[in-house]
Design a protein around this motif. Structure first.
Motif, PDB file in Angstrom:
ATOM      1  N   GLY A   1      -5.552 -59.576 -72.369  1.00 36.82           N
ATOM      2  CA  GLY A   1      -6.960 -59.474 -72.037  1.00 36.82           C
ATOM      3  C   GLY A   1      -7.799 -58.868 -73.153  1.00 36.82           C
ATOM      4  N   SER A   2      -9.063 -58.632 -72.845  1.00 34.68           N
ATOM      5  CA  SER A   2     -10.002 -58.123 -73.848  1.00 34.68           C
ATOM      6  C   SER A   2      -9.941 -56.612 -74.004  1.00 34.68           C
ATOM      7  CB  SER A   2     -11.429 -58.541 -73.471  1.00 34.68           C
ATOM      8  OG  SER A   2     -11.762 -58.056 -72.169  1.00 34.68           O
ATOM      9  N   ASP A   3      -9.449 -55.914 -72.985  1.00 38.46           N
ATOM     10  CA  ASP A   3      -9.382 -54.453 -73.031  1.00 38.46           C
ATOM     11  C   ASP A   3      -8.017 -54.006 -73.544  1.00 38.46           C
ATOM     12  OD1 ASP A   3     -10.148 -51.849 -72.755  1.00 38.46           O
ATOM     13  OD2 ASP A   3      -9.923 -51.775 -70.575  1.00 38.46           O
ATOM     14  N   ILE A   4      -7.730 -54.364 -74.793  1.00 38.12           N
ATOM     15  CA  ILE A   4      -6.395 -54.154 -75.348  1.00 38.12           C
ATOM     16  C   ILE A   4      -6.039 -52.679 -75.455  1.00 38.12           C
ATOM     17  CG2 ILE A   4      -5.003 -54.456 -77.446  1.00 38.12           C
ATOM     18  CD1 ILE A   4      -6.294 -57.186 -77.769  1.00 38.12           C
ATOM     19  N   GLU A   5      -7.042 -51.828 -75.682  1.00 37.15           N
ATOM     20  CA  GLU A   5      -6.765 -50.398 -75.807  1.00 37.15           C
ATOM     21  C   GLU A   5      -6.046 -49.861 -74.568  1.00 37.15           C
ATOM     22  OE1 GLU A   5      -9.684 -51.796 -76.156  1.00 37.15           O
ATOM     23  OE2 GLU A   5     -10.718 -51.135 -77.971  1.00 37.15           O
ATOM     24  N   HIS A   6      -6.403 -50.388 -73.394  1.00 37.10           N
ATOM     25  CA  HIS A   6      -5.782 -49.923 -72.160  1.00 37.10           C
ATOM     26  C   HIS A   6      -4.508 -50.700 -71.815  1.00 37.10           C
ATOM     27  CE1 HIS A   6      -9.832 -48.171 -71.672  1.00 37.10           C
ATOM     28  NE2 HIS A   6      -9.205 -47.246 -70.993  1.00 37.10           N
ATOM     29  N   LYS A   7      -4.122 -51.618 -72.672  1.00 35.10           N
ATOM     30  CA  LYS A   7      -2.875 -52.361 -72.451  1.00 35.10           C
ATOM     31  C   LYS A   7      -1.832 -52.020 -73.523  1.00 35.10           C
ATOM     32  CE  LYS A   7      -3.670 -54.777 -68.729  1.00 35.10           C
ATOM     33  NZ  LYS A   7      -4.783 -53.949 -68.276  1.00 35.10           N
ATOM     34  N   LYS A   8      -2.155 -51.036 -74.376  1.00 39.08           N
ATOM     35  CA  LYS A   8      -1.198 -50.667 -75.419  1.00 39.08           C
ATOM     36  C   LYS A   8       0.097 -50.133 -74.820  1.00 39.08           C
ATOM     37  CE  LYS A   8      -4.312 -49.723 -79.296  1.00 39.08           C
ATOM     38  NZ  LYS A   8      -4.827 -48.700 -80.244  1.00 39.08           N
ATOM     39  N   GLY A   9      -0.012 -49.372 -73.740  1.00 39.04           N
ATOM     40  CA  GLY A   9       1.190 -48.849 -73.101  1.00 39.04           C
ATOM     41  C   GLY A   9       2.097 -49.957 -72.617  1.00 39.04           C
ATOM     42  N   ASN A  10       1.500 -51.015 -72.065  1.00 37.91           N
ATOM     43  CA  ASN A  10       2.286 -52.171 -71.621  1.00 37.91           C
ATOM     44  C   ASN A  10       2.992 -52.823 -72.807  1.00 37.91           C
ATOM     45  OD1 ASN A  10      -0.243 -51.800 -69.897  1.00 37.91           O
ATOM     46  ND2 ASN A  10       1.024 -53.028 -68.544  1.00 37.91           N
ATOM     47  N   ALA A  11       2.238 -52.994 -73.903  1.00 38.30           N
ATOM     48  CA  ALA A  11       2.804 -53.624 -75.095  1.00 38.30           C
ATOM     49  C   ALA A  11       3.931 -52.780 -75.679  1.00 38.30           C
ATOM     50  CB  ALA A  11       1.710 -53.851 -76.135  1.00 38.30           C
ATOM     51  N   PHE A  12       3.753 -51.461 -75.698  1.00 44.98           N
ATOM     52  CA  PHE A  12       4.797 -50.581 -76.226  1.00 44.98           C
ATOM     53  C   PHE A  12       6.044 -50.621 -75.352  1.00 44.98           C
ATOM     54  CE2 PHE A  12       1.216 -48.006 -78.276  1.00 44.98           C
ATOM     55  CZ  PHE A  12       1.431 -48.596 -79.515  1.00 44.98           C
ATOM     56  N   ASN A  13       5.860 -50.640 -74.032  1.00 41.61           N
ATOM     57  CA  ASN A  13       7.016 -50.747 -73.137  1.00 41.61           C
ATOM     58  C   ASN A  13       7.792 -52.029 -73.403  1.00 41.61           C
ATOM     59  OD1 ASN A  13       6.431 -48.352 -71.836  1.00 41.61           O
ATOM     60  ND2 ASN A  13       5.415 -49.315 -70.084  1.00 41.61           N
ATOM     61  N   LEU A  14       7.065 -53.135 -73.525  1.00 45.42           N
ATOM     62  CA  LEU A  14       7.705 -54.423 -73.787  1.00 45.42           C
ATOM     63  C   LEU A  14       8.393 -54.405 -75.142  1.00 45.42           C
ATOM     64  CD1 LEU A  14       8.091 -57.345 -72.746  1.00 45.42           C
ATOM     65  CD2 LEU A  14       5.997 -57.947 -73.975  1.00 45.42           C
ATOM     66  N   ASN A  15       7.741 -53.818 -76.119  1.00 43.70           N
ATOM     67  CA  ASN A  15       8.287 -53.743 -77.475  1.00 43.70           C
ATOM     68  C   ASN A  15       9.593 -52.947 -77.509  1.00 43.70           C
ATOM     69  OD1 ASN A  15       7.779 -54.511 -80.265  1.00 43.70           O
ATOM     70  ND2 ASN A  15       7.502 -52.328 -80.673  1.00 43.70           N
ATOM     71  N   GLN A  16       9.593 -51.812 -76.824  1.00 44.05           N
ATOM     72  CA  GLN A  16      10.742 -50.914 -76.865  1.00 44.05           C
ATOM     73  C   GLN A  16      11.901 -51.407 -76.007  1.00 44.05           C
ATOM     74  OE1 GLN A  16       9.825 -49.158 -79.677  1.00 44.05           O
ATOM     75  NE2 GLN A  16      10.952 -47.489 -78.693  1.00 44.05           N
ATOM     76  N   LYS A  17      11.591 -51.891 -74.814  1.00 42.91           N
ATOM     77  CA  LYS A  17      12.653 -52.214 -73.863  1.00 42.91           C
ATOM     78  C   LYS A  17      13.192 -53.629 -74.006  1.00 42.91           C
ATOM     79  CE  LYS A  17      12.472 -48.158 -72.104  1.00 42.91           C
ATOM     80  NZ  LYS A  17      13.603 -47.216 -72.332  1.00 42.91           N
ATOM     81  N   ILE A  18      12.365 -54.561 -74.452  1.00 36.63           N
ATOM     82  CA  ILE A  18      12.794 -55.961 -74.516  1.00 36.63           C
ATOM     83  C   ILE A  18      12.818 -56.472 -75.953  1.00 36.63           C
ATOM     84  CG2 ILE A  18      12.372 -58.297 -73.696  1.00 36.63           C
ATOM     85  CD1 ILE A  18      13.119 -56.326 -71.475  1.00 36.63           C
TER      86      ILE A  18
END
Length: 208
Positions: free
Chosen positions: A61-78
């Motif tokens: 989405g457009s509010d990427i700042e508030h989705k960084k945690g999601n991206a980091f979780n995906l990056n680290q775990k998967i």
């Protein structure tokens, strides 16, 4: 008599056990296809395609700042666990105009691991909504065209997931806001689809 029993335990039982587990992987080790043919991101970005790739697909989405945690979780775990496998890619769909936010996110993700298999597709709002609708899930995008869920798309552009998961209906995607969901479900399902293609490749090579 004792020698016969020992021989059976040492030689026959391991073979039977191997055949049992091998047949189990062959018959049951596949993720169901929940949506037969999703649309291709190439309609938004001609340089990318889902075809012939195993894709982890997301919508930041457009509010990427508030989705960084999601991206980091995906990056680290998967991502960190599987990114070295051939033909695996991570594709995030974002609205046009998010380029600077994506650049910042990539920079932060890149501190942790090689992110060469992270790709970002920029689309108009209507194109993103149409593309998401083509996944044919029971989920929806929020007002920023984002969802915390990511999806497994196979090489034939089918959406893979779980049917009647825990007797609560189909699981179309995995919640990146939940480390437990990534660890307990998505890790297993990515393993399954990678193993499925490895087995198919070995079979094709053996048949030649």
């Amino acid at each position: 008599m004792k020698k016969t029993v020992v021989l059976v335990i040492l030689f026959v039982f391991p073979i039977v056990a191997y055949l049992f587990f091998a047949s189990g992987v062959t018959n049951f080790g596949k993720l169901p296809v929940l949506t037969d043919a999703v649309n291709d991101v190439s309609k938004m970005d001609e340089s990318l395609t889902l075809r012939d790739k195993i894709t982890i697909l997301g919508f930041l989405g457009s509010d990427i700042e508030h989705k960084k945690g999601n991206a980091f979780n995906l990056n680290q775990k998967i991502y960190k666990r599987f990114y070295e496998f051939n033909d695996l890619q991570f594709v995030m769909v974002v609205p046009k105009g998010s380029e600077s936010k994506v650049a910042e996110l990539k920079k932060e993700l890149g501190h942790l691991v090689d992110i060469s298999k992270w790709f970002f597709v920029y689309g108009d709002d209507q194109d993103i909504e149409h593309f998401f609708a083509g996944l044919d899930t029971d989920l929806s995008l929020d007002q920023n065209l984002a969802t915390p869920y990511v999806f497994i798309i196979d090489k034939d552009m089918g959406l893979r997931g779980r049917k009647n998961d825990d007797n609560q209906g189909n699981t179309f995607g995995f919640n990146t806001a939940s480390v437990a969901d990534l660890n307990n479900k998505m890790v297993d399902d990515v393993k399954i689809i990678l193993a499925e293609y490895r087995m198919a490749l070995k079979k094709n090579n053996a048949d030649r």
